[in-house]
Scaffold this active site. Structure first.
Site, PDB file in Angstrom:
ATOM      1  N   ARG A  57       0.978  -1.252   0.015  1.00  0.00           N
ATOM      2  CA  ARG A  57      -0.144  -0.034  -0.147  1.00  0.00           C
ATOM      3  C   ARG A  57       0.923   1.332  -0.186  1.00  0.00           C
ATOM      4  O   ARG A  57       0.545   2.228  -0.751  1.00  0.00           O
ATOM      5  CB  ARG A  57      -1.003   0.138   1.281  1.00  0.00           C
ATOM      6  N   GLN A  89     -10.703   8.487   6.452  1.00  0.00           N
ATOM      7  CA  GLN A  89     -10.371   7.265   6.740  1.00  0.00           C
ATOM      8  C   GLN A  89      -9.201   6.737   5.853  1.00  0.00           C
ATOM      9  O   GLN A  89      -8.788   5.567   6.034  1.00  0.00           O
ATOM     10  CB  GLN A  89     -11.809   6.258   6.311  1.00  0.00           C
ATOM     11  N   VAL A  91      -5.427   6.086   4.612  1.00  0.00           N
ATOM     12  CA  VAL A  91      -4.257   6.104   5.230  1.00  0.00           C
ATOM     13  C   VAL A  91      -2.921   6.553   4.296  1.00  0.00           C
ATOM     14  O   VAL A  91      -1.799   6.486   4.585  1.00  0.00           O
ATOM     15  CB  VAL A  91      -3.679   4.695   5.576  1.00  0.00           C
ATOM     16  N   HIS A 107      -8.162   6.425  10.700  1.00  0.00           N
ATOM     17  CA  HIS A 107      -7.689   5.033  10.651  1.00  0.00           C
ATOM     18  C   HIS A 107      -6.123   5.021  10.358  1.00  0.00           C
ATOM     19  O   HIS A 107      -5.385   3.987  10.035  1.00  0.00           O
ATOM     20  CB  HIS A 107      -8.377   4.540   9.360  1.00  0.00           C
ATOM     21  N   CYS A 118       5.874   0.130  23.256  1.00  0.00           N
ATOM     22  CA  CYS A 118       6.246   1.269  24.056  1.00  0.00           C
ATOM     23  C   CYS A 118       5.401   2.416  23.525  1.00  0.00           C
ATOM     24  O   CYS A 118       5.203   3.421  24.235  1.00  0.00           O
ATOM     25  CB  CYS A 118       7.778   1.558  24.380  1.00  0.00           C
ATOM     26  N   CYS A 134      12.214  -1.189  17.594  1.00  0.00           N
ATOM     27  CA  CYS A 134      11.723   0.266  17.794  1.00  0.00           C
ATOM     28  C   CYS A 134      13.029   1.244  17.994  1.00  0.00           C
ATOM     29  O   CYS A 134      13.835   0.935  19.004  1.00  0.00           O
ATOM     30  CB  CYS A 134      10.820   0.287  19.027  1.00  0.00           C
ATOM     31  N   ASN A 199     -20.339  11.074  -3.986  1.00  0.00           N
ATOM     32  CA  ASN A 199     -19.985   9.771  -4.335  1.00  0.00           C
ATOM     33  C   ASN A 199     -20.207   9.484  -5.743  1.00  0.00           C
ATOM     34  O   ASN A 199     -20.883   9.962  -6.267  1.00  0.00           O
ATOM     35  CB  ASN A 199     -20.620   8.564  -3.385  1.00  0.00           C
TER      36      ASN A 199
HETATM   37  P1  OAD Z   1     -14.931   1.583   0.234  1.00  0.00           P
HETATM   38  O1  OAD Z   1     -14.141   0.823  -0.618  1.00  0.00           O
HETATM   39  O2  OAD Z   1     -15.833   0.889   1.150  1.00  0.00           O
HETATM   40  O3  OAD Z   1     -15.951   2.759  -0.524  1.00  0.00           O
HETATM   41  C1  OAD Z   1     -15.380   3.366  -1.458  1.00  0.00           C
HETATM   42  C2  OAD Z   1     -16.562   4.111  -1.940  1.00  0.00           C
HETATM   43  O4  OAD Z   1     -15.999   5.253  -2.965  1.00  0.00           O
HETATM   44  C3  OAD Z   1     -17.726   3.535  -2.570  1.00  0.00           C
HETATM   45  O5  OAD Z   1     -18.911   3.933  -2.326  1.00  0.00           O
HETATM   46  C4  OAD Z   1     -17.657   3.904  -4.290  1.00  0.00           C
HETATM   47  O6  OAD Z   1     -18.694   3.971  -4.769  1.00  0.00           O
HETATM   48  C5  OAD Z   1     -16.791   5.147  -4.055  1.00  0.00           C
HETATM   49  N1  OAD Z   1     -16.048   5.521  -5.152  1.00  0.00           N
HETATM   50  C6  OAD Z   1     -15.292   4.768  -5.894  1.00  0.00           C
HETATM   51  N2  OAD Z   1     -14.427   5.231  -6.890  1.00  0.00           N
HETATM   52  C7  OAD Z   1     -14.990   6.627  -6.726  1.00  0.00           C
HETATM   53  C8  OAD Z   1     -14.683   7.906  -7.628  1.00  0.00           C
HETATM   54  N3  OAD Z   1     -13.682   7.808  -8.580  1.00  0.00           N
HETATM   55  N4  OAD Z   1     -15.171   8.992  -7.104  1.00  0.00           N
HETATM   56  C9  OAD Z   1     -15.952   9.034  -6.129  1.00  0.00           C
HETATM   57  N5  OAD Z   1     -16.358   7.938  -5.313  1.00  0.00           N
HETATM   58  C10 OAD Z   1     -15.894   6.748  -5.655  1.00  0.00           C
HETATM   59  O7  OAD Z   1     -13.916   2.462   1.061  1.00  0.00           O
HETATM   60  P2  OAD Z   1     -14.039   3.498   2.428  1.00  0.00           P
HETATM   61  O8  OAD Z   1     -15.673   3.771   2.553  1.00  0.00           O
HETATM   62  O9  OAD Z   1     -13.124   4.304   2.266  1.00  0.00           O
HETATM   63  O10 OAD Z   1     -10.486   0.738   6.860  1.00  0.00           O
HETATM   64  O11 OAD Z   1     -13.649   1.980   3.672  1.00  0.00           O
HETATM   65  C11 OAD Z   1     -13.776   2.185   4.718  1.00  0.00           C
HETATM   66  C12 OAD Z   1     -12.714   1.575   5.648  1.00  0.00           C
HETATM   67  O12 OAD Z   1     -12.939   0.347   5.200  1.00  0.00           O
HETATM   68  C13 OAD Z   1     -11.354   1.912   5.003  1.00  0.00           C
HETATM   69  O13 OAD Z   1     -10.907   3.038   5.691  1.00  0.00           O
HETATM   70  C14 OAD Z   1     -10.616   0.477   5.596  1.00  0.00           C
HETATM   71  C15 OAD Z   1     -11.693  -0.385   4.974  1.00  0.00           C
HETATM   72  O14 OAD Z   1     -11.701  -1.697   5.596  1.00  0.00           O
HETATM   73  C16 OAD Z   1      -9.586   0.003   7.664  1.00  0.00           C
HETATM   74  O15 OAD Z   1      -8.979  -0.656   7.052  1.00  0.00           O
HETATM   75  C17 OAD Z   1      -9.534  -0.192   9.066  1.00  0.00           C
END
Ligand code: OAD
Length: 236
Positions: A57, A89, A91, A107, A118, A134, A199
């Protein structure tokens, strides 16, 4: 014109920079087992696999460039100052590389390493390894500074405070599948403020928003920001 704005972003914001989303077709969670690479239990079981996942990543992120949506949000922050709270959210550091500051990474961040022994934090090398000591306590207990499933997201108090004070809540490029972030729109509704979803398509919680615009982030985010900036210059 709303003064205090909270923006929550997700993987869709960085999708057009070439970083994969999680739940879309071909998303990361269709290729990797979330429980193996994004949980404390997975890390305990196979730290090399987890480091490998986040090293990949980090490499993707280093190759990627901020897109027009990151640039627009940075431009909005330059105009709105501390009245704009940017919560992500994500990283990756693409908002920062577009010039944004004080981004709340709930996140965690790929650019940071954390000592599980630590609690010391330092700048992550390009590739992390379970044997890395570390720099503070010398324990080989380094982990990515990422919030995994089952862990508490960072900066929740600051986010709650910003939501309580907000006059507009905006969700950009997130599926709204992961709590607590997915619950921010409900909190905003309780506060009684307008809520906007930007979105690619309606998310599962789209019915909770008072307003929505759908399309690629690189188109709809700059357009929305331009309207706000135009409105604010007109009203001053
Ligand atoms: P998701 O993959 O769940 O959702 C991505 C969203 O972005 C979807 O609703 C897509 O429709 C939208 N999308 C895709 N391409 C796009 C574009 N070009 N323009 C606008 N929207 C677009 O990702 P997150 O919601 O960020 O957490 O996921 C939340 C968390 O789940 C992440 O932070 C991660 C993951 O597991 C951890 O790893 C703790």
């Amino acid at each position: 014109m709303p003064k205090r704005i909270v923006i929550l972003s997700g993987a869709g914001l960085s999708a057009e920079s070439g970083l994969g989303t999680f739940r879309d077709k071909d998303g990361l969670w269709t290729k990797y087992d979330l429980s193996e690479v994004a949980t404390p239990e997975g890390f305990a079981m196979d730290p090399a696999k987890v480091h490998g996942f986040y090293n990949a990543r980090r490499a993707n992120c280093l190759e990627a460039q901020p897109n027009a949506a990151h640039e627009a949000l940075s431009q909005l922050q330059a105009a709105w100052g501390a009245d704009l709270t940017l919560v992500t959210q994500n990283v990756d550091d693409l908002l920062e590389r577009a010039g944004a500051r004080e981004v709340i990474h709930m996140h965690g961040e790929l650019t940071s390493a954390l000592c599980a022994s630590c609690g010391h934090r330092w700048t992550a090398p390009r590739a992390m390894d379970p044997a890395d000591p570390c720099p503070a306590c010398a324990q080989p207990a380094t982990r990515p500074d990422i919030v995994w499933f089952g862990e508490i997201p960072y900066h929740m108090e600051a986010i709650e405070t910003a939501l309580q004070m907000a006059e507009l809540f905006v969700s950009i490029g997130t599926s709204g599948e992961v709590y607590p972030a997915a619950g921010f729109v409900q909190e905003a509704r309780i506060v009684g403020i307008p809520t906007l979803e930007l979105n690619l398509e309606p998310s599962s919680g789209s019915g909770l928003f008072t307003d929505a615009r759908y399309g690629p982030a690189t188109e709809i985010v700059p357009a929305w920001v331009a309207e706000l900036l135009e409105g604010s210059s007109g009203s001053s």
